[in-house]
Design a protein around this motif. Structure first.
Motif, mmCIF file in Angstrom:
data_model
loop_
_atom_site.group_PDB
_atom_site.id
_atom_site.type_symbol
_atom_site.label_atom_id
_atom_site.label_comp_id
_atom_site.label_asym_id
_atom_site.label_seq_id
_atom_site.Cartn_x
_atom_site.Cartn_y
_atom_site.Cartn_z
ATOM 1 N N TYR A 135 -61.429 52.898 -4.765
ATOM 2 C CA TYR A 135 -62.180 51.957 -3.910
ATOM 3 C C TYR A 135 -61.850 50.496 -4.239
ATOM 4 O O TYR A 135 -62.611 49.592 -3.921
ATOM 5 N N ASP A 136 -60.710 50.305 -4.892
ATOM 6 C CA ASP A 136 -60.270 48.965 -5.265
ATOM 7 C C ASP A 136 -60.188 48.099 -4.015
ATOM 8 O O ASP A 136 -59.584 48.491 -3.010
ATOM 9 N N GLY A 137 -60.844 46.984 -4.063
ATOM 10 C CA GLY A 137 -60.783 46.063 -2.913
ATOM 11 C C GLY A 137 -61.945 46.231 -1.954
ATOM 12 O O GLY A 137 -62.112 45.429 -1.005
ATOM 13 N N ARG A 138 -62.771 47.227 -2.155
ATOM 14 C CA ARG A 138 -63.925 47.395 -1.267
ATOM 15 C C ARG A 138 -64.885 46.222 -1.475
ATOM 16 O O ARG A 138 -65.056 45.713 -2.591
ATOM 17 N N ASP A 139 -65.507 45.781 -0.417
ATOM 18 C CA ASP A 139 -66.457 44.665 -0.495
ATOM 19 C C ASP A 139 -67.728 45.155 -1.194
ATOM 20 O O ASP A 139 -68.545 45.859 -0.593
ATOM 21 N N THR A 140 -67.867 44.763 -2.445
ATOM 22 C CA THR A 140 -69.010 45.294 -3.224
ATOM 23 C C THR A 140 -70.323 44.607 -2.853
ATOM 24 O O THR A 140 -71.385 44.971 -3.349
ATOM 25 N N ARG A 161 -73.608 46.688 7.196
ATOM 26 C CA ARG A 161 -73.614 48.122 7.455
ATOM 27 C C ARG A 161 -74.761 48.718 6.632
ATOM 28 O O ARG A 161 -74.878 48.479 5.436
ATOM 29 N N LYS A 162 -75.629 49.471 7.328
ATOM 30 C CA LYS A 162 -76.708 50.127 6.577
ATOM 31 C C LYS A 162 -76.291 51.553 6.281
ATOM 32 O O LYS A 162 -75.993 52.315 7.184
ATOM 33 N N PHE A 163 -76.268 51.876 4.996
ATOM 34 C CA PHE A 163 -75.844 53.245 4.657
ATOM 35 C C PHE A 163 -76.554 53.766 3.408
ATOM 36 O O PHE A 163 -77.139 53.009 2.639
ATOM 37 N N ILE A 164 -76.461 55.063 3.276
ATOM 38 C CA ILE A 164 -77.031 55.740 2.104
ATOM 39 C C ILE A 164 -75.859 56.299 1.290
ATOM 40 O O ILE A 164 -74.888 56.799 1.887
ATOM 41 N N LEU A 165 -75.963 56.174 -0.052
ATOM 42 C CA LEU A 165 -74.931 56.797 -0.891
ATOM 43 C C LEU A 165 -75.509 58.108 -1.447
ATOM 44 O O LEU A 165 -76.512 58.116 -2.151
ATOM 45 N N ARG A 218 -75.654 53.049 -15.665
ATOM 46 C CA ARG A 218 -74.643 52.034 -15.304
ATOM 47 C C ARG A 218 -75.093 51.225 -14.098
ATOM 48 O O ARG A 218 -74.873 50.011 -14.048
ATOM 49 N N ILE A 219 -75.717 51.887 -13.152
ATOM 50 C CA ILE A 219 -76.224 51.169 -11.969
ATOM 51 C C ILE A 219 -77.253 50.126 -12.396
ATOM 52 O O ILE A 219 -77.212 48.968 -11.965
ATOM 53 N N ARG A 220 -78.131 50.548 -13.291
ATOM 54 C CA ARG A 220 -79.222 49.644 -13.710
ATOM 55 C C ARG A 220 -78.727 48.505 -14.598
ATOM 56 O O ARG A 220 -79.338 47.449 -14.674
ATOM 57 N N SER A 221 -77.590 48.711 -15.261
ATOM 58 C CA SER A 221 -77.148 47.668 -16.191
ATOM 59 C C SER A 221 -76.166 46.679 -15.546
ATOM 60 O O SER A 221 -75.691 45.767 -16.213
ATOM 61 N N ASP A 222 -75.891 46.874 -14.275
ATOM 62 C CA ASP A 222 -74.988 45.937 -13.591
ATOM 63 C C ASP A 222 -75.796 45.065 -12.629
ATOM 64 O O ASP A 222 -76.621 45.578 -11.863
ATOM 65 N N LYS A 223 -75.547 43.748 -12.717
ATOM 66 C CA LYS A 223 -76.315 42.795 -11.883
ATOM 67 C C LYS A 223 -76.224 43.124 -10.385
ATOM 68 O O LYS A 223 -77.165 42.910 -9.637
ATOM 69 N N ARG A 224 -75.023 43.636 -9.990
ATOM 70 C CA ARG A 224 -74.817 43.878 -8.563
ATOM 71 C C ARG A 224 -75.665 45.032 -8.033
ATOM 72 O O ARG A 224 -75.948 45.108 -6.849
ATOM 73 N N THR A 225 -76.033 45.925 -8.896
ATOM 74 C CA THR A 225 -76.685 47.155 -8.412
ATOM 75 C C THR A 225 -78.050 47.420 -9.032
ATOM 76 O O THR A 225 -78.708 48.410 -8.682
ATOM 77 N N CYS A 226 -78.469 46.520 -9.927
ATOM 78 C CA CYS A 226 -79.671 46.856 -10.712
ATOM 79 C C CYS A 226 -80.942 47.022 -9.867
ATOM 80 O O CYS A 226 -81.886 47.696 -10.281
ATOM 81 N N HIS A 227 -80.989 46.405 -8.683
ATOM 82 C CA HIS A 227 -82.203 46.521 -7.877
ATOM 83 C C HIS A 227 -82.156 47.619 -6.825
ATOM 84 O O HIS A 227 -83.110 47.818 -6.092
ATOM 85 N N LEU A 228 -81.018 48.325 -6.762
ATOM 86 C CA LEU A 228 -80.904 49.346 -5.705
ATOM 87 C C LEU A 228 -81.884 50.486 -5.926
ATOM 88 O O LEU A 228 -82.036 50.957 -7.045
ATOM 89 N N PRO A 229 -82.569 50.891 -4.861
ATOM 90 C CA PRO A 229 -83.447 52.052 -5.038
ATOM 91 C C PRO A 229 -82.628 53.330 -5.282
ATOM 92 O O PRO A 229 -81.708 53.603 -4.515
ATOM 93 N N VAL A 259 -73.862 46.988 -0.268
ATOM 94 C CA VAL A 259 -74.488 47.986 -1.154
ATOM 95 C C VAL A 259 -75.337 48.947 -0.336
ATOM 96 O O VAL A 259 -75.851 48.578 0.729
ATOM 97 N N PRO A 260 -75.464 50.165 -0.812
ATOM 98 C CA PRO A 260 -76.265 51.130 -0.041
ATOM 99 C C PRO A 260 -77.745 50.740 -0.033
ATOM 100 O O PRO A 260 -78.226 50.071 -0.943
ATOM 101 N N GLU A 261 -78.405 51.175 1.019
ATOM 102 C CA GLU A 261 -79.834 50.920 1.125
ATOM 103 C C GLU A 261 -80.607 51.841 0.172
ATOM 104 O O GLU A 261 -81.708 51.521 -0.281
ATOM 105 N N LEU A 262 -79.983 52.963 -0.096
ATOM 106 C CA LEU A 262 -80.640 53.977 -0.946
ATOM 107 C C LEU A 262 -79.548 54.834 -1.591
ATOM 108 O O LEU A 262 -78.523 55.117 -0.956
ATOM 109 N N ILE A 263 -79.751 55.181 -2.844
ATOM 110 C CA ILE A 263 -78.818 56.107 -3.501
ATOM 111 C C ILE A 263 -79.572 57.415 -3.787
ATOM 112 O O ILE A 263 -80.656 57.409 -4.387
#
Lengths: 151, 549
Positions: free
Chosen positions: A51-56, A3-7, A80-91, A59-63
């Motif tokens: 959002y417990d259980g959401r498929d992390t 799913r392509k989405f923007i947060l 927090r976004i930058r310090s988490d491996k899952r989200t650190c590269h998100l624009p 990730v959004p294409e853009l925040i």
């Protein structure tokens, strides 16, 4: 199917509505997920709280991140976004009313990809959103998903 | 020329005329003969001496037999006996005589003693007088030097208490007094409080809070009340003043008032164990010292007051600075919230007005559409006002970075930028070259942008705009100016030019928020300069400004 989405992280309902309208006017096809404060944005990204259980992995294409937010402010969310491996590269594009130098410096030093001031003039705002879409959703090549860059 | 000869009467003549005592004594000391000089100096006639023992008559205080014996003994050893001995004249006065005795022998036997006596009394007296004067002079110059030392030390001390304590100690030591004390009049003027006293007595009295009433009761009180010195030299007659059990050995005392600029601020007491210790010369020196000390005390008091004022002022400044810092913080917070919170609703008003125009234009008539356009225009204008206000507030915040700035180059850049935006305009511009100053380039650019921007704006209706940036000198001061031939202004309203949001032209005539000149003024003020303007309606305007440093 991915799913392509923007947060959009925005607490002001007027700004939310106008931003949605501007995105629509600029023919952004992506879905838009709205988080209304900093804590909700992090819950959404990391699958916690409501959002417990959401498929992390999704990730959004853009925040689009406002700075002045209830609970956690935008700068903290960004950190927090930058310090988490899952989200650190998100624009992350900071989208805010402020043109204070300190906000601009702090945003970039915490890893914002871009800083855009929301102009009062709605025509200018639409123009900004158009540029934003063109750059981040069309021209920009995002980092490959699911792959970690070794540092 | 008469021939001098040793005539038959020569020896008799010499004997008779000699200015010194000449006498002839028998070996037992009895007088055989004495010359007229001898008669004159001793007061005895020759008959009164002849046949009597010379030493017994003239030295009645001494044991003449012993003298005779010692003379005879010595004459055996030496040819000439010299000594100095004081005779007592017939009137009982002492005369100092230098004696020379010669023994005359026949074979080994002493037959007579010839004596010569030279009167030294006057010479000796003169010598003694000289000694005495010399001594007095030395004494005085020693005291003067000490007084000078005291004066030097008092003029370098800035602390009143230290000054008076050191001074009384120095005076006591210098003049070798028994006790020196210093009293200062208290705030009520009723009492003189002991503020410094030498030795243990002084320490104890200060400890006990010793004070004396200003008035006739005590030497100190009298001296302050009358502004005069008071001397008590005789213990017996002035016993009441020497009744201090802590100073039992005082035999004479002087009290000197301390007077500064006509104010009697206290008194000094000097006490000695000698009964008449204070000579006129001592008093003169002490008085000079008291005068100097009084002035020095006043000076240290003034200095202390100034110090207190300075400390007080510093405290006030610190308090005000803290207040100002707090207010500035608040202002910053306010500006920050303005930039966020006031813009959001404006954006909503403008955005939804636009949404209405786009989505519901067909449901509105021409007037409705016009209203919506007006809403949008007003909104944008308010957005501009907020932006300009924020810019203005930012100029007062932030630190100044002073460097060398070429205003001429800066002005050219600004005008080039303006001309690029409206290339169709005809401009005749003069910029004086090389006008360099010390200042914050960022702020100075803002100032020139506004001044030249104004000149550009207010000449927009002319076929040929003339804009000049230059420098002139007014009353020896370097003054910069920006001049144009545009719309100008009415000097009646010159006071309003530099106020925030003050405008002298209608918005539809020349646009603007009225912040520009307020901004310029703030920049100039931050540089320690002044700004003023001259103008005439439709005949252009000139803005003058100075920059410090």
């Amino acid at each position: 199917m991915e799913r392509k989405f923007i947060l959009l992280v925005e607490d002001n309902p007027d700004d939310e509505l106008l931003t949605m309208r501007a995105l629509r006017t600029s023919q952004v096809a992506n879905d838009i997920v709205v988080a209304r404060d900093g804590a909700e944005a992090l819950d959404f990204l990391f699958g916690s709280g409501p959002y417990d259980g959401r498929d992390t992995e999704q990730v959004p294409e853009l925040i689009l991140l406002d700075l002045k937010l209830p609970k956690l402010d935008g700068l903290e969310v960004l950190q927090r976004i930058r310090s988490d491996k899952r989200t650190c590269h998100l624009p992350v594009v900071v989208l805010t009313s402020s043109d204070e130098e300190i906000d601009i410096i702090e945003s970039y030093s915490r890893g914002a990809n871009s800083y855009i001031r929301k102009p009062v003039d709605f025509d200018q705002f639409i123009e900004s959103v158009k540029q934003l879409k063109l750059y981040w959703l069309v021209l920009n090549v995002p980092p490959p998903k699911g792959k970690r860059v070794m540092r | 020329m008469a021939q001098t000869t040793l005539g038959p009467n020569f020896y008799q003549q010499v004997f008779a005329d000699a200015p010194v005592i000449v006498c002839c004594l028998a070996p037992d000391g009895s007088t055989v003969a004495i010359n007229p000089a001898g008669e004159r100096l001793t007061g005895y006639r020759a008959e009164e001496l002849t046949g009597h023992n010379f030493w017994r008559v003239l030295f009645p205080e001494d044991d003449y037999k012993q003298i005779v014996q010692s003379v005879l003994d010595t004459l055996k050893e030496v040819d000439l006996l010299d000594y100095e001995m004081t005779v007592t004249t017939k009137d009982g006065f002492p005369r100092i005589i230098s004696w020379s005795l010669i023994g005359r022998y026949e074979g080994d036997e002493l037959v007579e003693i010839i004596g010569f006596g030279n009167d030294l009394t006057e010479r000796r007296q003169a010598e003694q007088e000289r000694e005495r004067l010399l001594h007095a002079h030395e004494h005085r110059s020693r005291h003067l030097q000490l007084a000078a030392e005291v004066a030097t030390s008092v003029s370098t001390l800035l602390d009143t208490q230290e000054l008076i304590v050191q001074t009384v100690e120095k005076i006591k030591e210098a003049f070798d007094y028994y006790y020196v004390g210093l009293f200062l009049v208290d705030e009520t003027g009723e009492y003189a409080e002991l503020r410094a006293g030498t030795g243990q007595a002084g320490e104890e009295m200060i400890e006990a809070g010793h004070k004396l009433k200003v008035g006739d009761g005590s030497m100190i009180g009298w001296s302050i009340a009358n502004g005069l010195p008071r001397i008590a030299l005789d213990v017996g007659q002035d016993a009441v003043h020497f009744s201090n059990p802590r100073l039992p050995d005082t035999r004479s005392e002087v009290a000197l008032p301390l007077i500064s600029r006509g104010q009697r601020i206290g008194a000094l007491t000097f006490q000695s164990t000698a009964e008449a210790a204070f000579t006129d010369s001592d008093l003169a020196i002490l008085s000079v010292m008291a005068e100097q000390l009084a002035v020095a005390i006043e000076n240290t008091r003034l200095y202390e007051q100034v110090q207190q004022h300075a400390a007080h002022l510093e405290k006030r400044v610190a308090e005000r600075t803290a207040e100002l810092t707090a207010v500035n913080k608040e202002l910053e917070a306010f500006a920050y919230s303005v930039s966020h919170d006031l813009r959001a609703p404006l954006r909503a008003i403008d955005g939804f007005s636009q949404a209405l125009l786009e989505d519901y234009a067909s449901s509105l008539d021409a007037a409705g559409l016009d209203y919506l356009h007006r809403v949008r225009t007003a909104t944008r204008r308010m957005g501009q006002l907020i932006s300009d206000l924020l810019k203005l507030s930012r100029l007062t915040r932030g630190e100044m970075h002073r460097e060398r700035v070429d205003l001429s180059t800066l002005a050219s850049e600004v005008l080039t930028d303006l001309a690029t935006l409206q290339p169709e305009r005809q401009l005749d511009c003069i910029i004086a070259p090389g006008l360099a100053v010390e200042g914050d380039i960022r702020l100075l650019r803002v100032a020139l942008e506004n001044l030249l921007g104004n000149a550009w704006k207010f000449t927009s209706k002319l076929p040929l705009a003339q804009i000049e940036f230059g420098q002139t000198e007014i009353d020896g001061e370097r003054v910069f100016f920006v001049r144009d031939n545009g719309a100008g202004f009415d000097m009646t309203y010159v006071d309003k030019l530099f106020g925030a949001f003050q405008r002298l032209h209608a918005v539809n005539e020349f646009e603007g928020t009225g912040i520009g000149l307020a901004t310029v003024q703030r920049v100039i003020h931050r540089h320690g300069g002044r700004i003023w303007a001259e103008g005439k309606v439709e005949q252009g305007a000139t803005f003058y400004f100075t920059l410090q440093g």
